[in-house]
Design an enzyme around this catalytic site. Structure first.
Site, PDB file in Angstrom:
ATOM      1  CB  SER A  51       6.762  -4.330   4.570  1.00 28.41           C
ATOM      2  OG  SER A  51       6.652  -3.073   3.957  1.00 28.41           O
ATOM      3  CE  LYS A  60       0.371  -2.154   2.395  1.00 30.25           C
ATOM      4  NZ  LYS A  60       1.588  -2.715   2.940  1.00 30.25           N
ATOM      5  NE  ARG A 106       1.662   3.556   0.995  1.00 32.59           N
ATOM      6  CZ  ARG A 106       1.222   3.031   2.136  1.00 32.59           C
ATOM      7  NH1 ARG A 106       1.724   1.910   2.583  1.00 32.59           N
ATOM      8  NH2 ARG A 106       0.300   3.655   2.822  1.00 32.59           N
TER       9      ARG A 106
END
Ligand SMILES: Nc1ncnc2c1ncn2[C@@H]1O[C@H](COP(=O)(O)OP(=O)(O)OP(=O)(O)O)[C@@H](O)[C@H]1O
Ligand SMILES: Cc1ncsc1CCO
Ligand SMILES: [Mg+2]
Length: 515
Positions: free
Chosen positions: A109, A138, A40
């Site tokens: 997700s 995040k 990521r």
């Protein structure tokens, strides 16, 4: 390709400690047992992203585990990664499938059941569920879902015909992993693993962190098992030895307890042969939880934020060490502050025993309850009470003790109703609170069988009360209190001397719900 979702590493270059590289961290994590990797990279140019992806892919290929790319299908295609992970705001699953073909892994997700439903319909290969807790890696789009949110998704997945793997993500670290993994399980379904970012990527020792986390995923903690076929007579037989063991071991019972109860609780703890310690100091919780024979009682005194932080800090330490924790949700039903505090606690912590009066237990179970201050004013039928106790015990993997003129004890599978005790107990303050201290002491010496520990504690307390109430000189609640302490002390001595005659006055029966 059969994918093992047990320990899913999600990268974040920004979190790599100085002096090392993402590749080195990933390599060590793989050595420690990571079963799946997702790259990521939010702010990396495409060219560099592909370069990095190739390097990481070499590592995962060598280890024989899949590499998934976050969001960027082009990068996944460019390096022939095993799949992608997409978010709710990214490309949709159907289009991704069209572009990647049937063989690539596509994960998505989800936060809510509605999103999970859509993902399953669209043919996602797995779900990343979260954020479980607030996370620094995040900016959260939605409020954290906690363990209760995970259970909602897992309940839904248990009803779906095809099996869709699910992992939890969002502040899953060494302190939270075990509870996230196991406490979230619902009948017929549990998580397939956990997804971890900073706990591994930012670790000074990614290999041992990964190894420890994989163990937490794979090893079901002692509190996941429930013993079948319990009978009152078998339980009664085991009680004297258990109580004698409390005296022999003299467990340390760490109590976060309200001011009304604190002195009485310390005296009761001593009377039964255990050692009380009433520390409120967060920095010493770790030391206390490291004592081999210790347990924690969380007796909610008030739910102001500092207290709640303290409860979470303490339960986290004891849960991590696999030492027993007892929850007494004092006055849980009388204010929204306390109701919310209970929810927050249950979203993180495992409790070996949850003890409360009817109003408190109903509140913890998410039912409406009637409470006036700390006293229950509920008067549900016994069937209703047993139903609530069993449901809560199963959901929270705990032993529920619902007190009152009759005490209901359930592990979700077996429920006993105990009818000992004396009216005087409802005319003195903190009788329920000090029962919590005895429960916490007994659970140390009978961790694997906390149902037995709970029955032993309640019988010791309520039979001591019966004996005290008829002792010479006892005329009411005032004279009753000191003699109650004496009687607890005497029962402890009788157990040490193998004298179980006092248990002859136990009134205990198994309750079977007619469903
Ligand atoms: N009327 C009664 N007769 C017999 N035993 C009782 C009676 N009321 C309570 N008890 C016993 O007293 C103990 C405490 O139960 P209770 O339900 O009063 O707790 P509580 O309301 O949480 O107490 P507190 O808030 O004062 O700490 C239990 O062991 C229970 O069996
Ligand atoms: C009276 C009282 N108020 C808060 S805690 C407590 C003790 C009984 O639970
Ligand atoms: Mg009471």
């Amino acid at each position: 390709m059969a994918v093992d979702y047990s320990l899913y590493l999600v990268t974040d270059s920004g979190l790599v400690p100085p002096g090392t590289t993402l590749e080195e961290q990933v390599e060590k994590a793989i050595k420690g047992g990571v079963t799946l990797v997702q790259l990521r990279e939010k702010d990396t140019e495409t060219k560099d992203f592909i370069k990095k992806a190739k390097k990481i892919h070499d590592l995962t290929k060598k280890a024989g585990i899949p590499l998934l790319i976050n969001d960027r299908l082009d990068v996944a295609l460019a390096i022939d990664a095993e799949g992608v992970h997409i978010g709710q705001e990214d490309i949709d699953v159907a289009t991704a499938r069209k572009l990647l073909g049937p063989d690539k892994i596509i994960g998505i997700s989800v936060t809510y059941v509605s999103e999970a439903t859509k993902a399953v319909e669209d043919g996602a290969d797995y779900l990343g569920v979260g954020a479980v807790y607030d996370t620094s890696t995040k900016i959260p789009k939605n409020p954290p879902i906690g363990i209760s949110g995970l259970r909602k998704i897992l309940s839904y997945l248990s009803s779906v015909k095809t099996y869709i793997p699910a992992v939890a993500i969002g502040s899953v670290n060494l302190a939270t992993a075990r509870n996230v993994m196991h406490l979230s399980a619902v009948p017929g379904r549990s998580l397939d693993g956990i997804a971890v970012v900073s706990a591994i990527i930012a670790s000074a020792d990614p290999e041992s962190t990964s190894r420890e986390m994989l163990n937490m995923v794979k090893e079901a903690p002692y509190w996941m098992s429930v013993i079948n076929d319990r009978t009152p007579s078998a339980i009664l037989n085991d009680i004297p030895a258990l109580l004698a063991k409390v005296q022999e071991e003299g467990p340390l019972v760490h109590q976060l307890i309200n001011r009304v109860a604190i002195n009485f609780a310390a005296n009761v703890t001593l009377a039964i042969g255990a050692s009380p310690v009433m520390s409120e100091n967060i920095p010493e919780f770790g030391d206390l939880a490291s004592v081999p024979s210790s347990s924690l009682l969380v007796n909610m005194n008030s739910a102001v934020p500092e207290s709640l932080d303290r409860y979470i800090a303490a339960t986290t330490k004891y849960n991590l060490q696999l030492r027993p924790v007892v929850l007494d949700p004092v006055g849980a039903g009388f204010s929204s502050l306390r109701r919310e505090a209970v929810k927050t606690l249950l979203n993180r912590a495992h409790f070996d025993i949850i003890k409360g009066n009817e109003g408190e237990i109903f509140t913890v179970a998410g039912e409406t309850s009637s409470m006036r201050g700390v006293d229950s004013t509920g008067n549900s039928t016994i069937e209703k009470k047993v139903h609530i106790a069993e449901g809560l015990a199963t959901k929270e993997k705990t032993i529920v003790v619902m007190t009152g003129p009759q005490d209901i004890i359930s592990d979700g599978l077996t429920t006993f109703v105990l009818s000992n005790g004396h009216e005087y107990l409802s005319h003195i303050t903190a009788s329920g609170c000090v029962l919590g201290s005895i429960l916490a002491a007994c659970s140390v010496v009978s961790k694997e069988d906390r149902f037995l520990a709970a029955v032993a504690a309640v019988l010791m307390f309520t039979i001591a009360a019966e004996r005290a109430a008829v002792a010479p000189g006892v005329r009411g609640p005032g004279t009753f209190i000191p003699v109650l302490l004496d009687e607890l002390y005497i029962l402890k001595q009788m157990c040490a001397n193998n004298d179980s005659s006092w248990l002859e006055q136990a009134r205990i029966e198994r309750y079977l719900l007619t469903t």
